[in-house]
Design a protein around this motif. Structure first.
Motif, mmCIF file in Angstrom:
data_model
loop_
_atom_site.group_PDB
_atom_site.id
_atom_site.type_symbol
_atom_site.label_atom_id
_atom_site.label_comp_id
_atom_site.label_asym_id
_atom_site.label_seq_id
_atom_site.Cartn_x
_atom_site.Cartn_y
_atom_site.Cartn_z
ATOM 1 N N ASN A 1 41.210 42.147 42.882
ATOM 2 C CA ASN A 1 40.349 41.622 43.943
ATOM 3 C C ASN A 1 39.425 42.684 44.524
ATOM 4 O O ASN A 1 38.959 42.550 45.643
ATOM 5 C CB ASN A 1 41.196 40.950 45.027
ATOM 6 C CG ASN A 1 42.083 41.941 45.752
ATOM 7 O OD1 ASN A 1 42.077 43.131 45.436
ATOM 8 N ND2 ASN A 1 42.824 41.457 46.741
ATOM 9 N N SER B 1 40.065 45.547 45.636
ATOM 10 C CA SER B 1 40.576 46.179 46.837
ATOM 11 C C SER B 1 40.383 47.686 46.735
ATOM 12 O O SER B 1 40.359 48.259 45.656
ATOM 13 C CB SER B 1 42.049 45.847 47.028
ATOM 14 O OG SER B 1 42.747 46.138 45.854
ATOM 15 N N ARG C 1 50.125 38.035 47.063
ATOM 16 C CA ARG C 1 48.778 37.439 47.175
ATOM 17 C C ARG C 1 48.892 35.958 47.484
ATOM 18 O O ARG C 1 49.774 35.263 46.985
ATOM 19 C CB ARG C 1 48.020 37.614 45.854
ATOM 20 C CG ARG C 1 47.551 39.023 45.572
ATOM 21 C CD ARG C 1 46.320 39.400 46.369
ATOM 22 N NE ARG C 1 45.166 38.542 46.119
ATOM 23 C CZ ARG C 1 44.339 38.704 45.093
ATOM 24 N NH1 ARG C 1 44.499 39.689 44.243
ATOM 25 N NH2 ARG C 1 43.318 37.891 44.931
ATOM 26 N N LEU D 1 47.434 47.111 41.547
ATOM 27 C CA LEU D 1 48.258 46.788 42.713
ATOM 28 C C LEU D 1 49.219 45.651 42.445
ATOM 29 O O LEU D 1 50.160 45.432 43.204
ATOM 30 C CB LEU D 1 47.363 46.398 43.882
ATOM 31 C CG LEU D 1 46.467 47.482 44.450
ATOM 32 C CD1 LEU D 1 45.563 46.905 45.508
ATOM 33 C CD2 LEU D 1 47.315 48.604 45.017
ATOM 34 N N GLY D 2 48.965 44.881 41.385
ATOM 35 C CA GLY D 2 49.783 43.702 41.131
ATOM 36 C C GLY D 2 49.412 42.572 42.069
ATOM 37 O O GLY D 2 48.655 42.772 43.018
ATOM 38 N N THR D 3 49.945 41.381 41.794
ATOM 39 C CA THR D 3 49.561 40.230 42.623
ATOM 40 C C THR D 3 50.691 39.766 43.532
ATOM 41 O O THR D 3 50.579 38.722 44.158
ATOM 42 C CB THR D 3 49.095 39.040 41.754
ATOM 43 O OG1 THR D 3 50.192 38.627 40.917
ATOM 44 C CG2 THR D 3 47.905 39.410 40.904
HETATM 45 C C1 LIG Z 1 43.825 42.309 47.388
HETATM 46 O O1 LIG Z 1 45.059 42.452 46.725
HETATM 47 C C2 LIG Z 1 45.929 43.387 47.324
HETATM 48 C C3 LIG Z 1 47.184 43.524 46.492
HETATM 49 O O2 LIG Z 1 47.264 42.638 45.449
HETATM 50 C C4 LIG Z 1 46.250 42.932 48.736
HETATM 51 O O3 LIG Z 1 47.098 43.889 49.356
HETATM 52 C C5 LIG Z 1 44.987 42.761 49.528
HETATM 53 O O4 LIG Z 1 45.247 42.234 50.787
HETATM 54 C C6 LIG Z 1 44.010 41.849 48.813
HETATM 55 N N1 LIG Z 1 42.750 41.860 49.518
HETATM 56 C C7 LIG Z 1 42.152 40.739 49.898
HETATM 57 C C8 LIG Z 1 40.852 40.911 50.610
HETATM 58 O O5 LIG Z 1 42.621 39.652 49.649
#
Ligand SMILES: *[C@@H]1O[C@H](CO)[C@@H](O)[C@H](O)[C@H]1NC(C)=O
Ligand SMILES: *[C@@H]1O[C@H](CO)[C@@H](O)[C@H](O)[C@H]1NC(C)=O
Ligand SMILES: *[C@@H]1O[C@H](CO)[C@@H](O)[C@H](O)[C@H]1NC(C)=O
Ligand SMILES: *[C@@H]1O[C@H](CO)[C@@H](O)[C@H](O)[C@H]1NC(C)=O
Length: 360
Positions: free
Chosen positions: A94, A96, A303, A298-300
Motif C-alpha cells: 500500500n 506505506s 489490514r 510489511l505483510g497484510t
Molecule cells: C499499509 O499497510 C501497513 C501494513 O500492512 C499498515 O500498517 C498501514 O496502516 C497501511 N496504511 C494504510 C494507509 O492503509
C-alpha cells in the motif's frame, strides 16, 4: 514559509530521525511535518544544504544554487507519496512509508514494478510542484510558461494568460531527481547498472506523463459572459489524473533484462519495446502477503479488507487466504443536514454500527 526555514526544518528532522544516507532518500524531503517546523523556530540555526542527509553530492550542489527550489522538491515528493498511497490503498503493497533507511523502506531495493511506480510518481510530483511554483512567482529563476501558442487554437482567442511552466519544471526535475543515478558508477552489466537504467527510465516516464497530460485552459471575457473573447494558457492536469495514468502504466509495466551490451531490453522479445512513457522493472515483486525483514515487506496482517469484494481489496486476496477477523465499530456521520438562513448548514450526528474485517 521561507525556504530557509524549510531547509532548517529538514536538516533538524533528518538529524533527529537519523536518516541513513541511502538510495533515493531525497524522498525524505517530502516527509516534513508541522511539529518539526515549530522546532525550527526554537533552534534558529542557519540551514545548510550539506546538512541535508539524503541528498547526493550533485543534489547538494543544486540545493546551494537553488535554495528557493528545495521547498517545492519537498512538496513534489510529498504529493507523489500521497498519490502513491491513494492509488495503492486497496492493494497488498500500500505504498506505506515505514523504514528509516529511505522513506519507502527496503522494498525499494528490489527493482519491482512497485518500485518503478514509486520512482515515476515522485518524479512526476516534482515536475508538478516546480511548474506551479514558477507560475505563482515563487522562484527567482522562472516565471509563467513561455510555451508557444498551440497551432489549433482558434485565431480570435488570446494566448498569454500566465501558465504553469512545465518546461522549467521538467528540466529542473530531471536535473535534480536524476542527479543521484547519474553520479553512481557501476560496472556495465552489473545489477546496479541495470537498476540505474531502470530508475532513470521510470523517472522520465513520470515526468513525461505530467508533460503529456498538461492542457490548454481558457477563460471567457466579453459583455455579460458572452464569451466573445477568450484568454488561454497552459495548465497542469489535476495530479490525480497523473496518478491514474501511471497506475495504468504500472499494470502494463514491461519486464526488462540487461543484454550483452549493457542495455535494458524486454524479457519477452515478442512485445513492442516500452516507450519513454512506459514503466519498466527488472525484478519480480516480493511476496507482500507476509512480513519479511529482508525484503522489507510489511505483510497484510491487520489490514482492513472488504468481505464482499472479489477484487484486490476483498478479504480473500488481501489476506492471502489466511482468513480474517470480524469486529464492530461505531461510525459517526453528519446527517439530516439543514440549510439555515443565512448562511450555514446544520447537521445532526448519526452513529451506525458497522462490521469491519481485518486480515489474520
Ligand atoms: C499499509 O499497510 C501497513 C501494513 O500492512 C499498515 O500498517 C498501514 O496502516 C497501511 N496504511 C494504510 C494507509 O492503509
Ligand atoms: C532504524 O534505524 C535504526 C538504526 O539506525 C535501527 O536500529 C532500527 O531498527 C531502524 N528501525 C526500523 C523500523 O527499521
Ligand atoms: C524473505 O524473503 C526472502 C527473499 O525472497 C526469502 O528467501 C525468505 O525465505 C523470506 N523469509 C521469510 C521468513 O519468509
Ligand atoms: C465492498 O465491496 C463491494 C463490492 O465491490 C462494494 O459495493 C462496497 O461498497 C465495498 N464496501 C466498502 C466498505 O468499501
Amino acid at each position: 514559509m521561507s525556504s530557509k526555514f524549510f531547509l532548517m526544518a529538514l536538516a533538524i528532522f533528518l538529524s533527529f530521525a537519523q536518516v541513513v544516507i541511502e538510495a533515493n532518500s531525497w524522498w525524505s524531503l517530502g516527509m516534513n511535518n508541522p511539529v518539526q517546523m515549530s522546532e525550527v523556530y526554537i533552534i534558529g540555526a542557519q540551514p545548510l544544504c550539506s546538512q541535508l542527509a539524503g541528498l547526493s553530492q550533485g543534489q547538494k550542489k543544486l540545493c546551494h544554487l537553488y535554495q528557493d527550489h528545495m521547498q517545492y522538491i519537498g512538496e513534489g515528493a510529498k504529493t507523489g507519496i500521497k498519490e502513491c498511497q491513494y492509488q495503492f490503498r486497496h492493494r497488498r503493497w500500500n505504498c506505506s512509508t515505514v523504514d528509516n533507511t529511505s522513506v519507502f523502506g527496503r522494498v525499494m531495493q528490489i527493482g519491482s514494478r512497485e518500485t518503478a511506480f514509486t520512482y515515476a510518481v515522485s518524479a512526476a510530483g516534482v515536475v508538478n510542484a516546480m511548474s506551479r511554483a514558477c507560475r505563482e512567482g515563487e522562484l527567482s529563476t522562472c516565471g509563467c510558461s513561455r510555451a508557444a501558442r498551440p497551432k489549433d487554437l482558434p485565431r480570435d482567442w488570446l494566448w498569454g494568460g500566465c501558465g504553469d511552466n512545465i518546461d522549467y519544471g521538467y528540466r529542473f526535475a530531471k536535473e535534480f531527481v536524476d542527479a543521484r543515478e547519474r553520479e553512481r558508477i557501476h560496472a556495465k552489466g552489473s545489477y546496479e547498472s541495470a537498476r540505474i537504467l531502470m530508475n532513470l527510465h521510470n523517472n522520465e516516464a513520470g515526468r513525461r506523463t505530467v508533460y503529456s497530460l498538461a492542457d490548454v485552459a481558457c477563460k471567457c471575457h466579453g459583455v455579460s459572459g458572452s464569451c466573445s473573447l477568450k484568454t488561454c494558457w497552459l495548465q497542469l492536469a489535476d495530479f490525480r489524473k497523473v496518478g491514474d495514468a501511471l497506475k495504468e502504466k504500472y499494470d502494463s509495466a514491461a519486464a526488462m533484462r540487461l543484454n550483452s551490451r549493457g542495455k535494458l531490453v524486454q524479457v519477452n522479445s515478442r512485445f513492442n519495446s516500452p516507450t519513454t512513457q512506459d514503466l519498466v522493472y527488472i525484478d519480480p515483486s516480493p511476496d507482500y502477503c507476509v512480513r519479511n525483514e529482508s525484503t522489507g515487506s510489511l505483510g497484510t496482517q491487520g489490514r482492513l479488507c472488504n468481505k464482499t469484494s472479489e477484487g484486490m481489496d476483498g478479504c480473500e486476496l488481501m489476506c492471502c487466504g489466511r482468513g480474517y477477523d470480524q469486529f464492530k465499530t461505531v461510525q459517526t456521520e453528519r446527517c439530516h443536514c439543514k440549510f439555515h438562513w443565512c448562511c450555514y448548514v446544520k447537521c445532526k450526528k448519526c452513529t451506525e454500527i458497522v462490521d469491519q474485517f481485518v486480515c489474520k
